[in-house]
Design a protein around this motif. Structure first.
Motif, PDB file in Angstrom:
ATOM      1  N   CYS A   4       0.835  -1.209   0.000  1.00 61.31           N
ATOM      2  CA  CYS A   4       0.000   0.000   0.000  1.00 61.31           C
ATOM      3  C   CYS A   4       0.868   1.256   0.000  1.00 61.31           C
ATOM      4  CB  CYS A   4      -0.939   0.012   1.207  1.00 61.31           C
ATOM      5  SG  CYS A   4      -2.340  -1.120   1.061  1.00 61.31           S
ATOM      6  N   ARG A   7      -0.266   5.159  -0.349  1.00 63.79           N
ATOM      7  CA  ARG A   7      -1.691   5.368  -0.093  1.00 63.79           C
ATOM      8  C   ARG A   7      -1.885   6.037   1.266  1.00 63.79           C
ATOM      9  NH1 ARG A   7      -4.852   3.325  -3.856  1.00 63.79           N
ATOM     10  NH2 ARG A   7      -6.760   2.794  -2.723  1.00 63.79           N
ATOM     11  N   ALA A  31       1.591   2.382   3.902  1.00 70.13           N
ATOM     12  CA  ALA A  31       0.630   3.484   3.823  1.00 70.13           C
ATOM     13  C   ALA A  31       0.968   4.562   4.852  1.00 70.13           C
ATOM     14  CB  ALA A  31      -0.782   2.971   4.056  1.00 70.13           C
ATOM     15  N   ASP A  84      -6.922   8.270   0.189  1.00 69.21           N
ATOM     16  CA  ASP A  84      -7.192   7.125  -0.678  1.00 69.21           C
ATOM     17  C   ASP A  84      -8.120   6.096  -0.044  1.00 69.21           C
ATOM     18  OD1 ASP A  84      -5.242   7.750  -2.894  1.00 69.21           O
ATOM     19  OD2 ASP A  84      -3.857   7.666  -1.205  1.00 69.21           O
ATOM     20  N   ALA A 140     -10.113   4.982  -4.981  1.00 71.83           N
ATOM     21  CA  ALA A 140     -10.317   5.103  -3.541  1.00 71.83           C
ATOM     22  C   ALA A 140     -11.121   3.931  -2.991  1.00 71.83           C
ATOM     23  CB  ALA A 140     -11.020   6.415  -3.225  1.00 71.83           C
ATOM     24  N   SER A 229      -6.292  -1.685  -0.773  1.00 69.06           N
ATOM     25  CA  SER A 229      -5.193  -1.613  -1.733  1.00 69.06           C
ATOM     26  C   SER A 229      -5.702  -1.391  -3.155  1.00 69.06           C
ATOM     27  CB  SER A 229      -4.384  -2.912  -1.699  1.00 69.06           C
ATOM     28  OG  SER A 229      -5.108  -3.979  -2.307  1.00 69.06           O
ATOM     29  N   ALA A 230      -4.796  -1.065  -4.058  1.00 70.50           N
ATOM     30  CA  ALA A 230      -5.140  -0.920  -5.467  1.00 70.50           C
ATOM     31  C   ALA A 230      -5.591  -2.242  -6.066  1.00 70.50           C
ATOM     32  CB  ALA A 230      -3.939  -0.369  -6.236  1.00 70.50           C
TER      33      ALA A 230
END
Length: 290
Positions: A4, A7, A31, A84, A140, A229-230
């Motif tokens: 992450c 983020r 993150a 995010d 997001a 996460s993405a």
């Protein structure tokens, strides 16, 4: 550290228990974390993250306060330039059987648990909508915290059940509304050892001396980090039950088989119809504690 990386994550109710575990797990995944709680607990967790080499700031306040919820979103943007992920975790219990439930106990749980999810969601959603309308890329996430009590019901927790069921319902609606802006919305229904669940899981409160501690709150956090996460971009509007090493998808109300008379029913006709429908329908999951 890279899962992450970059983020920016807000975790509410992160001063202890599940929220603290989520904040630490996001930080360990790279993150930058805004740690929310009331009082001094948020700063203690933020300091713990920084001491471990991560990035975190604290924001103390009541997430059920509409103005503070907006300030919390702004705190992330001001500290790190963006937001995010919103992890809504703050909550409390005031357990009571229905016949003994007070108005104050009802209001407090619905305010903190349900409104305390709705207010941060509303302001985070507005922030992401504005970014999307300005032509900026948005990827997001919102991760809400429901409960098995909210999904199945739980004796002696009517107020908590109402709030947690409302969170699950808000999750699926928000997922549809916010998809156009690049936002996914999911929820978890966790089982773990925390101060809030000490009465519910009284028999499971002691960690084992050796081996896997299935009730540790840290077991829940990997799924929360993944949902933030993405990689989770294709998953939205779902509720996951998670406990120990177990993860499952909870399914909600579904349209059942219907009998259509083609006209208004008479009351005396409906007995056999209802009994036949119930005989063909799946048995409902039992209420916890029944």
């Amino acid at each position: 550290m890279s899962f992450c990386a970059g983020r920016v994550v807000v975790v509410t109710g992160a001063g202890q228990g599940l929220g603290r575990a989520h904040a630490l797990a996001f930080a360990a995944a790279g993150a930058r974390v805004v740690v929310n709680d009331v009082g001094t607990a948020a700063e203690a967790v933020a300091a713990e993250i920084r001491a471990a080499g991560g990035e975190a700031v604290a924001s103390a306040g009541d997430v059920a306060d509409w103005a503070y919820a907006h300030a919390l979103v702004r705190a992330a943007v001001e500290a790190y330039g963006r937001l995010d992920v919103l992890v809504n975790n703050a909550g409390l219990v005031r357990d009571r059987m229905l016949v003994s439930l007070t108005e104050a106990e009802w209001d407090e749980v619905l305010r903190v648990d349900l409104k305390g999810h709705a207010a941060p969601m509303r302001h985070a959603a507005a922030y992401w909508r504005d970014r999307a309308k300005a032509g900026e890329p948005v990827d997001a996430r919102i991760v809400n915290t429901s409960s098995g009590a909210g999904l199945m019901g739980s004796v002696g927790q009517l107020n908590y059940v109402a709030a947690k069921a409302g969170i699950a319902a808000m999750t699926v609606v928000a997922a549809v509304e916010l998809a156009r802006y690049g936002v996914t919305v999911n929820a978890i229904a966790p089982s773990a050892r925390t101060a809030m669940t000490q009465d519910v899981f009284a028999d499971d409160m002691r960690a084992p001396e050796g081996g896997f501690d299935a009730m540790a709150p840290e077991n829940v956090s990997p799924l929360v980090v993944w949902l933030g996460s993405a990689e989770s971009a294709g998953v939205t509007g779902r509720v996951f039950e998670v406990s120990g090493g177990s993860v499952s998808v909870a399914d909600g109300w579904q349209h059942g088989e219907a009998v259509d008379r083609g006209r208004r029913w008479r009351p005396e006709e409906l007995g056999p119809v209802v009994h036949d429908l119930l005989a063909a329908a799946p048995k409902p999951a039992p209420v916890y504690g029944a």
